[in-house]
Design a protein around this motif. Structure first.
Motif, PDB file in Angstrom:
ATOM      1  N   GLN A   4       0.835  -1.201   0.000  1.00  0.00           N
ATOM      2  CA  GLN A   4       0.000   0.000   0.000  1.00  0.00           C
ATOM      3  C   GLN A   4       0.875   1.258   0.000  1.00  0.00           C
ATOM      4  O   GLN A   4       0.546   2.244  -0.648  1.00  0.00           O
ATOM      5  CB  GLN A   4      -0.932  -0.003   1.213  1.00  0.00           C
ATOM      6  CG  GLN A   4      -2.042  -1.010   1.116  1.00  0.00           C
ATOM      7  CD  GLN A   4      -2.889  -1.008   2.377  1.00  0.00           C
ATOM      8  OE1 GLN A   4      -2.435  -0.574   3.454  1.00  0.00           O
ATOM      9  NE2 GLN A   4      -4.122  -1.515   2.249  1.00  0.00           N
ATOM     10  N   LEU A   5       1.968   1.213   0.727  1.00  0.00           N
ATOM     11  CA  LEU A   5       2.892   2.341   0.793  1.00  0.00           C
ATOM     12  C   LEU A   5       3.535   2.572  -0.584  1.00  0.00           C
ATOM     13  O   LEU A   5       3.646   3.718  -1.043  1.00  0.00           O
ATOM     14  CB  LEU A   5       3.964   2.086   1.856  1.00  0.00           C
ATOM     15  CG  LEU A   5       4.925   3.234   2.121  1.00  0.00           C
ATOM     16  CD1 LEU A   5       4.185   4.463   2.614  1.00  0.00           C
ATOM     17  CD2 LEU A   5       5.976   2.826   3.127  1.00  0.00           C
ATOM     18  N   ILE A   6       3.906   1.492  -1.238  1.00  0.00           N
ATOM     19  CA  ILE A   6       4.514   1.606  -2.572  1.00  0.00           C
ATOM     20  C   ILE A   6       3.493   2.150  -3.563  1.00  0.00           C
ATOM     21  O   ILE A   6       3.811   3.014  -4.387  1.00  0.00           O
ATOM     22  CB  ILE A   6       5.084   0.248  -3.031  1.00  0.00           C
ATOM     23  CG1 ILE A   6       6.300  -0.122  -2.180  1.00  0.00           C
ATOM     24  CG2 ILE A   6       5.469   0.287  -4.505  1.00  0.00           C
ATOM     25  CD1 ILE A   6       6.850  -1.502  -2.455  1.00  0.00           C
ATOM     26  N   PRO A  11       2.771   7.585  -7.652  1.00  0.00           N
ATOM     27  CA  PRO A  11       2.568   8.830  -8.408  1.00  0.00           C
ATOM     28  C   PRO A  11       3.642   9.883  -8.090  1.00  0.00           C
ATOM     29  O   PRO A  11       4.090  10.610  -8.968  1.00  0.00           O
ATOM     30  CB  PRO A  11       1.192   9.317  -7.974  1.00  0.00           C
ATOM     31  CG  PRO A  11       0.523   8.162  -7.337  1.00  0.00           C
ATOM     32  CD  PRO A  11       1.600   7.245  -6.865  1.00  0.00           C
ATOM     33  N   TYR A  12       4.068   9.931  -6.821  1.00  0.00           N
ATOM     34  CA  TYR A  12       5.086  10.917  -6.440  1.00  0.00           C
ATOM     35  C   TYR A  12       6.450  10.582  -7.050  1.00  0.00           C
ATOM     36  O   TYR A  12       7.175  11.458  -7.507  1.00  0.00           O
ATOM     37  CB  TYR A  12       5.201  11.011  -4.919  1.00  0.00           C
ATOM     38  CG  TYR A  12       3.906  11.467  -4.270  1.00  0.00           C
ATOM     39  CD1 TYR A  12       3.467  12.768  -4.430  1.00  0.00           C
ATOM     40  CD2 TYR A  12       3.131  10.585  -3.529  1.00  0.00           C
ATOM     41  CE1 TYR A  12       2.275  13.190  -3.849  1.00  0.00           C
ATOM     42  CE2 TYR A  12       1.941  10.989  -2.952  1.00  0.00           C
ATOM     43  CZ  TYR A  12       1.521  12.303  -3.118  1.00  0.00           C
ATOM     44  OH  TYR A  12       0.347  12.722  -2.548  1.00  0.00           O
ATOM     45  N   VAL A  13       6.778   9.314  -7.078  1.00  0.00           N
ATOM     46  CA  VAL A  13       8.039   8.870  -7.683  1.00  0.00           C
ATOM     47  C   VAL A  13       8.024   9.192  -9.172  1.00  0.00           C
ATOM     48  O   VAL A  13       9.024   9.668  -9.731  1.00  0.00           O
ATOM     49  CB  VAL A  13       8.271   7.363  -7.426  1.00  0.00           C
ATOM     50  CG1 VAL A  13       9.452   6.847  -8.235  1.00  0.00           C
ATOM     51  CG2 VAL A  13       8.471   7.092  -5.947  1.00  0.00           C
ATOM     52  N   THR A  14       6.899   8.927  -9.826  1.00  0.00           N
ATOM     53  CA  THR A  14       6.779   9.217 -11.250  1.00  0.00           C
ATOM     54  C   THR A  14       6.970  10.710 -11.511  1.00  0.00           C
ATOM     55  O   THR A  14       7.685  11.098 -12.442  1.00  0.00           O
ATOM     56  CB  THR A  14       5.398   8.759 -11.769  1.00  0.00           C
ATOM     57  OG1 THR A  14       5.234   7.362 -11.512  1.00  0.00           O
ATOM     58  CG2 THR A  14       5.259   9.015 -13.254  1.00  0.00           C
ATOM     59  N   ILE A  15       6.356  11.546 -10.698  1.00  0.00           N
ATOM     60  CA  ILE A  15       6.486  12.999 -10.854  1.00  0.00           C
ATOM     61  C   ILE A  15       7.943  13.434 -10.648  1.00  0.00           C
ATOM     62  O   ILE A  15       8.475  14.243 -11.420  1.00  0.00           O
ATOM     63  CB  ILE A  15       5.538  13.740  -9.885  1.00  0.00           C
ATOM     64  CG1 ILE A  15       4.089  13.528 -10.320  1.00  0.00           C
ATOM     65  CG2 ILE A  15       5.880  15.217  -9.833  1.00  0.00           C
ATOM     66  CD1 ILE A  15       3.066  14.043  -9.342  1.00  0.00           C
TER      67      ILE A  15
END
Length: 121
Positions: A4-6, A11-15
Motif C-alpha cells: 500500500q505504501l509503494i 505517483p510521487y516517484v513518477t512525478i
C-alpha cells in the motif's frame, strides 16, 4: 502494508523522475544553445577573413582586367571598369560590400601592380 505504501508513493516517484528528466533536458538545451552561439561566432569570424581574402583576389583580378582590356583608356575609365568587375563578381558570390571598400581594394591592387611593374622594368 508495504504494498500500500509503494502504491501510494508511485505517483510521487513518477512525478519526481519526470521532473528530473525535464531538468536534464533543459540543461542539455542550454548547452546546445551555447555551443551553437560559439559555432556561429567562429563561422562569422572565419567567413569574414576568407571573404576579405577573396575580396582582395577579386580586386587584383579587376585591376589586371582593366589594365589589359582598357590599356589606352584614362585612369578613371579603368577604375570604373574595375569597380564594375568587382561588383559583378561579388554579387554572384553573395558578398555585399560598399563601393568605398571596393575602391580601397582596387587602389591597393593598383599600387601593388605598379610596384611590380617598376620592379620588372
Amino acid at each position: 502494508m508495504k504494498e500500500q505504501l509503494i502504491e501510494a508513493a508511485q505517483p510521487y516517484v513518477t512525478i519526481i523522475v519526470m521532473a528530473f528528466f525535464s531538468l536534464l533536458a533543459s540543461i542539455a538545451t542550454g548547452a546546445i544553445k551555447k555551443a551553437q552561439k560559439k559555432a556561429e561566432q567562429y563561422y562569422m569570424a572565419n567567413t569574414s577573413v576568407k571573404d576579405r581574402e577573396l575580396f582582395h583576389k577579386v580586386g587584383v583580378e579587376a585591376v589586371a582586367y582593366a589594365e589589359s582590356v582598357f590599356k589606352g583608356s584614362e585612369g578613371d575609365k579603368k577604375l570604373r571598369e574595375a569597380i564594375d568587375y568587382v561588383i559583378g563578381k561579388l554579387r554572384v558570390m553573395g558578398i555585399n560590400v560598399t563601393e568605398q571598400e571596393i575602391r580601397a581594394v582596387i587602389e591597393k591592387a593598383v599600387q601593388d601592380y605598379n610596384a611590380n611593374a617598376k620592379k620588372s622594368a
